[in-house]
Design a protein around this motif. Structure first.
Motif, PDB file in Angstrom:
ATOM      1  N   ALA A 240      47.987  33.422 -36.999  1.00  0.00           N
ATOM      2  CA  ALA A 240      47.064  33.990 -36.019  1.00  0.00           C
ATOM      3  C   ALA A 240      47.762  34.054 -34.672  1.00  0.00           C
ATOM      4  O   ALA A 240      48.570  33.184 -34.326  1.00  0.00           O
ATOM      5  CB  ALA A 240      45.787  33.176 -35.910  1.00  0.00           C
ATOM      6  N   GLY A 243      45.401  32.839 -28.639  1.00  0.00           N
ATOM      7  CA  GLY A 243      44.040  33.107 -28.195  1.00  0.00           C
ATOM      8  C   GLY A 243      43.387  31.835 -27.701  1.00  0.00           C
ATOM      9  O   GLY A 243      43.978  30.751 -27.733  1.00  0.00           O
ATOM     10  N   HIS A 245      39.740  29.610 -28.099  1.00  0.00           N
ATOM     11  CA  HIS A 245      38.505  29.448 -28.858  1.00  0.00           C
ATOM     12  C   HIS A 245      37.284  29.327 -27.940  1.00  0.00           C
ATOM     13  O   HIS A 245      37.370  28.806 -26.823  1.00  0.00           O
ATOM     14  CB  HIS A 245      38.590  28.223 -29.757  1.00  0.00           C
ATOM     15  CG  HIS A 245      39.437  28.413 -30.966  1.00  0.00           C
ATOM     16  ND1 HIS A 245      39.212  29.424 -31.878  1.00  0.00           N
ATOM     17  CD2 HIS A 245      40.527  27.734 -31.424  1.00  0.00           C
ATOM     18  CE1 HIS A 245      40.109  29.343 -32.851  1.00  0.00           C
ATOM     19  NE2 HIS A 245      40.923  28.347 -32.589  1.00  0.00           N
ATOM     20  N   SER A 252      45.637  28.527 -28.226  1.00  0.00           N
ATOM     21  CA  SER A 252      46.495  28.138 -29.341  1.00  0.00           C
ATOM     22  C   SER A 252      46.944  29.346 -30.150  1.00  0.00           C
ATOM     23  O   SER A 252      46.437  30.450 -29.985  1.00  0.00           O
ATOM     24  CB  SER A 252      45.732  27.181 -30.270  1.00  0.00           C
ATOM     25  OG  SER A 252      44.558  27.813 -30.772  1.00  0.00           O
ATOM     26  N   PHE A 253      47.898  29.093 -31.035  1.00  0.00           N
ATOM     27  CA  PHE A 253      48.276  30.043 -32.080  1.00  0.00           C
ATOM     28  C   PHE A 253      48.375  29.265 -33.382  1.00  0.00           C
ATOM     29  O   PHE A 253      48.327  28.023 -33.393  1.00  0.00           O
ATOM     30  CB  PHE A 253      49.599  30.742 -31.751  1.00  0.00           C
ATOM     31  CG  PHE A 253      50.804  29.847 -31.867  1.00  0.00           C
ATOM     32  CD1 PHE A 253      51.602  29.874 -33.006  1.00  0.00           C
ATOM     33  CD2 PHE A 253      51.159  28.978 -30.836  1.00  0.00           C
ATOM     34  CE1 PHE A 253      52.715  29.041 -33.124  1.00  0.00           C
ATOM     35  CE2 PHE A 253      52.268  28.147 -30.941  1.00  0.00           C
ATOM     36  CZ  PHE A 253      53.048  28.186 -32.089  1.00  0.00           C
ATOM     37  N   TYR A 254      48.505  29.983 -34.497  1.00  0.00           N
ATOM     38  CA  TYR A 254      48.544  29.362 -35.819  1.00  0.00           C
ATOM     39  C   TYR A 254      49.799  29.790 -36.564  1.00  0.00           C
ATOM     40  O   TYR A 254      50.213  30.954 -36.480  1.00  0.00           O
ATOM     41  CB  TYR A 254      47.327  29.765 -36.651  1.00  0.00           C
ATOM     42  CG  TYR A 254      45.998  29.248 -36.165  1.00  0.00           C
ATOM     43  CD1 TYR A 254      45.303  28.277 -36.884  1.00  0.00           C
ATOM     44  CD2 TYR A 254      45.423  29.728 -34.993  1.00  0.00           C
ATOM     45  CE1 TYR A 254      44.071  27.810 -36.447  1.00  0.00           C
ATOM     46  CE2 TYR A 254      44.193  29.260 -34.549  1.00  0.00           C
ATOM     47  CZ  TYR A 254      43.530  28.314 -35.277  1.00  0.00           C
ATOM     48  OH  TYR A 254      42.308  27.842 -34.845  1.00  0.00           O
ATOM     49  N   GLU A 264      47.576  24.625 -36.202  1.00  0.00           N
ATOM     50  CA  GLU A 264      47.141  25.195 -34.929  1.00  0.00           C
ATOM     51  C   GLU A 264      47.855  24.414 -33.833  1.00  0.00           C
ATOM     52  O   GLU A 264      47.741  23.195 -33.756  1.00  0.00           O
ATOM     53  CB  GLU A 264      45.629  25.082 -34.757  1.00  0.00           C
ATOM     54  CG  GLU A 264      45.152  25.653 -33.425  1.00  0.00           C
ATOM     55  CD  GLU A 264      43.669  25.433 -33.145  1.00  0.00           C
ATOM     56  OE1 GLU A 264      43.183  25.935 -32.111  1.00  0.00           O
ATOM     57  OE2 GLU A 264      42.996  24.744 -33.946  1.00  0.00           O
ATOM     58  N   SER A 286      36.632  33.341 -30.821  1.00  0.00           N
ATOM     59  CA  SER A 286      37.530  33.226 -29.679  1.00  0.00           C
ATOM     60  C   SER A 286      37.042  34.060 -28.495  1.00  0.00           C
ATOM     61  O   SER A 286      36.442  35.125 -28.665  1.00  0.00           O
ATOM     62  CB  SER A 286      38.942  33.672 -30.059  1.00  0.00           C
ATOM     63  OG  SER A 286      39.418  32.905 -31.156  1.00  0.00           O
ATOM     64  N   HIS A 290      43.575  35.467 -30.904  1.00  0.00           N
ATOM     65  CA  HIS A 290      43.377  34.885 -32.235  1.00  0.00           C
ATOM     66  C   HIS A 290      43.064  35.963 -33.284  1.00  0.00           C
ATOM     67  O   HIS A 290      41.999  35.976 -33.888  1.00  0.00           O
ATOM     68  CB  HIS A 290      42.256  33.843 -32.233  1.00  0.00           C
ATOM     69  CG  HIS A 290      42.658  32.529 -31.659  1.00  0.00           C
ATOM     70  ND1 HIS A 290      41.769  31.694 -30.994  1.00  0.00           N
ATOM     71  CD2 HIS A 290      43.853  31.873 -31.646  1.00  0.00           C
ATOM     72  CE1 HIS A 290      42.403  30.605 -30.589  1.00  0.00           C
ATOM     73  NE2 HIS A 290      43.662  30.697 -30.978  1.00  0.00           N
ATOM     74  N   PHE A 292      43.215  36.858 -36.702  1.00  0.00           N
ATOM     75  CA  PHE A 292      43.384  36.149 -37.974  1.00  0.00           C
ATOM     76  C   PHE A 292      43.491  37.120 -39.146  1.00  0.00           C
ATOM     77  O   PHE A 292      43.166  36.755 -40.270  1.00  0.00           O
ATOM     78  CB  PHE A 292      42.179  35.223 -38.222  1.00  0.00           C
ATOM     79  CG  PHE A 292      42.184  33.971 -37.410  1.00  0.00           C
ATOM     80  CD1 PHE A 292      42.824  32.837 -37.857  1.00  0.00           C
ATOM     81  CD2 PHE A 292      41.517  33.927 -36.188  1.00  0.00           C
ATOM     82  CE1 PHE A 292      42.806  31.660 -37.115  1.00  0.00           C
ATOM     83  CE2 PHE A 292      41.489  32.760 -35.436  1.00  0.00           C
ATOM     84  CZ  PHE A 292      42.140  31.629 -35.897  1.00  0.00           C
TER      85      PHE A 292
END
Length: 304
Positions: A240, A243, A245, A252-254, A264, A286, A290, A292
């Motif tokens: 992801a 972005g 939340h 954060s990013f994933y 995350e 978000s 983000h 996804f």
């Protein structure tokens, strides 16, 4: 009910320990050391480990390790399991030594997720020095972060986590996968006895790896950006985009781990006064960012 104070550690399995070592050190920016079972301890603070990586025949999440403050709280947790007629194992000295704890009790929730509750961590308090130059991870008395677990038996699992393990609801999201009609997948965010917005979340669908993601938090936004650069340079799959939340305000990013669940990697998570917090349902994941789309595509394949 149990009095859980935070997520102490997670356990994962891998078919490629060297890949996990490289990922932990050069992408996450954490320290590693060989574990007594031939696996890998991954350190992100003064604790001897926060991720325990064991070798095996699959890439998967194995267990969530939860912490209570002392032996009295541990004994009360075991009594709670007895009273609720939950099958449990008081782990032997070998497993306790491996988890670097005085005592460990293990059990499963109604969706089959393994939980371990422990007290009395052992530590040499050796200085944490990130091999990638990460200044600090946010841990301490709010735990190492949070974990998001699959809960196909959603209602039973949610009730178990609250009535037996003592978690309380932070807020709710009802995920409606794109391209579907009438499909609603519940996600509940749960907190324990600390100020993190959530230490645990459960999602009403199966996940092959055994975990949706684990969140780790750093102390400023540049550390998140540098981690994104390391992810790209080491060709790690991004799950992801960057972005922020809506619920815990984490920016954060994933990205995918070698054990096939996501990390995350974020900054700025909310610190909550639970006396003032109002539980609610949010309809946007978000405030911005983000994307996804990759993760949603994978989920739809599983559902289909």
């Amino acid at each position: 009910m149990m009095d859980i104070r935070g997520l102490a550690y997670v356990v994962a399995e891998t078919t490629d320990l060297a890949k996990w070592k490289n990922y932990a050190e050069n992408v996450l920016g954490m320290m590693t050391v060989a574990a007594p079972d031939g696996g890998l301890y991954v350190r992100m603070d003064e604790r001897q480990f926060r991720f325990a990586i064991q070798t095996g025949q699959r890439n998967a999440y194995v267990a969530s390790g939860w912490e209570v403050v002392n032996q009295q709280a541990f004994d009360a947790a075991v009594q709670t399991l007895r009273d609720a007629k939950v099958e449990y194992t008081l782990e032997d000295a070998a497993l306790c030594a491996l988890r670097r704890a005085q005592q460990v009790v293990s059990f499963q929730d109604p969706s089959g997720n393994r939980h371990e509750v422990s007290w009395g961590f052992t530590s040499d308090f050796a200085h944490f020095a990130s091999p990638a130059g990460v200044s600090r991870f946010i841990t301490g008395n709010i735990g190492m972060g949070h974990t998001v677990l699959p809960a196909p038996n959603f209602a039973q699992t949610a009730e178990f986590l609250k009535a037996v393990m003592g978690f309380e609801l932070s807020d709710i999201f009802n995920f409606k996968p794109p391209g579907t009609e009438g499909v609603v997948l519940p996600i509940h965010f749960l907190h324990c006895n600390n100020a993190r917005h959530h230490s645990l979340a459960i999602a009403g669908f199966p996940v092959e790896s055994g975990c949706v993601h684990v969140m780790v938090e750093v102390e400023d936004m540049p550390e998140v950006g540098r981690a994104m650069d390391r992810m790209a340079s080491h060709k790690v799959r991004q799950s992801a985009t960057l972005g922020q939340h809506t619920n815990d305000r984490m920016t954060s990013f994933y990205m995918r781990t070698p054990s096939e669940f996501d990390i995350e990697y974020g900054y700025g998570g909310a610190v909550v006064d639970w006396q003032e917090h109002i539980v609610h349902e949010f309809t946007r994941v978000s405030l911005w960012g983000h994307d996804f789309s990759v993760s949603q595509s994978d989920l739809l394949k599983q559902e289909g």
